[in-house]
Design an enzyme around this catalytic site. Structure first.
Site, PDB file in Angstrom:
ATOM      1  N   CYS A  63       0.737  -1.262  -0.058  1.00 48.36           N
ATOM      2  CA  CYS A  63       0.089  -0.008   0.120  1.00 48.36           C
ATOM      3  C   CYS A  63       0.758   1.203  -0.177  1.00 48.36           C
ATOM      4  O   CYS A  63       0.374   2.389  -0.075  1.00 48.36           O
ATOM      5  CB  CYS A  63      -0.834   0.071   1.055  1.00 48.36           C
ATOM      6  SG  CYS A  63      -2.300  -1.350   0.902  1.00 48.36           S
ATOM      7  N   HIS A  69      -3.477   7.230   2.026  1.00 52.04           N
ATOM      8  CA  HIS A  69      -3.722   5.796   1.302  1.00 52.04           C
ATOM      9  C   HIS A  69      -5.470   5.374   2.057  1.00 52.04           C
ATOM     10  O   HIS A  69      -5.754   5.385   3.057  1.00 52.04           O
ATOM     11  CB  HIS A  69      -2.809   4.627   1.855  1.00 52.04           C
ATOM     12  CG  HIS A  69      -3.309   3.341   1.378  1.00 52.04           C
ATOM     13  ND1 HIS A  69      -3.712   3.121   0.154  1.00 52.04           N
ATOM     14  CD2 HIS A  69      -3.402   2.259   2.035  1.00 52.04           C
ATOM     15  CE1 HIS A  69      -3.852   1.658   0.124  1.00 52.04           C
ATOM     16  NE2 HIS A  69      -3.931   1.358   1.342  1.00 52.04           N
ATOM     17  N   ASN A 127      -9.904  -0.687  -0.853  1.00 55.86           N
ATOM     18  CA  ASN A 127      -8.568  -0.447  -0.677  1.00 55.86           C
ATOM     19  C   ASN A 127      -7.785  -1.175  -2.084  1.00 55.86           C
ATOM     20  O   ASN A 127      -7.779  -2.205  -2.512  1.00 55.86           O
ATOM     21  CB  ASN A 127      -8.087  -1.091   0.497  1.00 55.86           C
ATOM     22  CG  ASN A 127      -6.451  -1.235   0.602  1.00 55.86           C
ATOM     23  OD1 ASN A 127      -5.869  -0.496  -0.267  1.00 55.86           O
ATOM     24  ND2 ASN A 127      -6.068  -1.656   1.615  1.00 55.86           N
TER      25      ASN A 127
END
Ligand code: ACO
Length: 333
Positions: A113, A260, A290
């Site tokens: 990520c 993020h 995500n």
């Protein structure tokens, strides 16, 4: 003298297939209420039949190139961040290069990520050093083909979506143009690699996977959610402040914060702690889930398209993910 750098184009691509929390209720023991409450996610996108990671990456990359008014052959290097590569090798970047044409160097970068922030750091260094003039940075993830849709995998599966985002990083030699990637800071803590990981296929065993591994579902991602959550809410504000301090920029002078998109609760918690007003925080996890390395460039592209991101604005990008890895960037857009 180092050369100033500038993001000259952004692009994004999300597959058309919308998968709601209700759709997931059909497949596993979960609920729309649980998912919204814990993560903020309402729906995410999955690839349609036949779509491949390179299709997503190409669409995002072409948009970014068009925005930068560049032809693909003007790009000197491609950096593609992903944890869900098209093939085990070579990386998705090679398939993308084949689509774009040319012989420019390309490589994949795996920092989960935080992948986009790692990729942006590499691109900035390549341009600032004078090695290259224009670097294409892509974040691309197809998670949906690798998730455990049984109740066993529900804690991870409900969080992730597919998508791609891209930016073009160029040298900024115009003295009247103050745009610059001012500072970037990256960190990692590999001792926590197994707190959020996908064990198999692995080079540690002959054949890369065996029945015993399949039986304990080692070919699906696993996560110690609370542990990850605690580290994310500690590391993100630390690295964000560290980066702004290095850039001599005050928190209150930042126009927009791009975090993020792992969990809306994480982002709200971090923003609250830092005293960031809600209107300065961009989120889209509600719609896309995500998308790991693709989340931040998708956010940027969306903000630009909505007219929220203006030249001269100070912006902050921050992420945390598996590895553990985390980082932040301070930019004058
Ligand atoms: N639906 C319904 N119930 C569920 C689900 C689900 N999808 N998933 C877990 N549960 C259950 C659990 O089994 C548990 O039940 P129990 O109490 O009977 O044992 C209960 O819900 C609570 O589970 P927790 O894991 O304690 O829930 P938590 O409040 O921690 O929320 C979450 C889970 C949303 C995953 C959170 O921990 C989180 O966001 N963690 C961080 C994620 C993250 O930041 N990842 C980093 C980036 S990703 C990357 O780098 C690839």
């Amino acid at each position: 003298m180092t050369i100033r750098t500038k993001i000259t184009g952004t692009g994004m691509y999300l597959p058309d297939r919308v998968v709601t929390n209700k759709d997931l209720e059909e497949l596993m023991d979960t609920s729309d209420e649980w998912i919204r409450q814990r993560s903020g996610i309402v729906e995410r996108r999955y690839i349609t039949e036949g779509q491949q990671p390179v299709d997503l990456a190409e669409a995002a990359a072409r948009q970014a190139l068009e925005a930068a008014e560049l032809e693909p052959d003007q790009i000197d290097c491609i950096v593609l961040a992903t944890l869900s590569s098209q093939a085990d090798f070579p990386g998705t970047s090679f398939f993308l290069q084949a689509r774009l044409g040319g012989n420019m160097p390309c490589f994949d970068l795996q920092a989960q990520c935080s992948g986009f922030l790692y990729g942006l750091t590499v691109a900035r260094s390549l341009v600032a050093s004078g090695q290259y003039q224009r670097v294409l940075v892509v974040g691309c993830e197809v998670h949906s083909t690798g998730l455990d849709f049984s109740t066993h995998g529900r804690d991870v599966t409900v969080l992730f979506g597919d998508g791609s985002g891209a930016v073009v990083v160029e040298a900024n030699t115009d003295e009247d143009d103050r745009s610059d990637i001012l500072e970037m800071r990256l960190h990692a803590e590999g001792k926590y690699a197994k707190k959020l990981w996908l064990e198999a296929p692995t080079s540690c065993v002959p054949g890369r996977i065996n029945q015993e591994m399949m039986d304990r579902r080692a070919h699906f991602p696993s996560m110690q959610g609370k542990f990850v959550f605690k580290h994310a809410v500690t590391r993100m504000p630390q690295v964000l402040r560290e980066t702004l301090d290095a850039a001599s920029v005050k928190l209150e002078d930042i126009s927009l914060f791009f975090f993020h998109q792992a969990n809306l609760r994480i982002n709200e918690y971090v923003a609250n702690n830092l005293g960031i007003p809600a209107e300065k925080l961009r989120n889209n996890i509600q719609r896309y889930g995500n998308c790991s390395a693709a989340s931040i460039p998708i956010l940027l592209a969306e903000a630009e398209r909505e007219g929220a991101l203006k030249r001269g604005d100070l912006v902050s990008l921050t992420g945390f993910g598996s590895g553990f890895s985390w980082g932040s960037a301070a930019l004058r857009w």
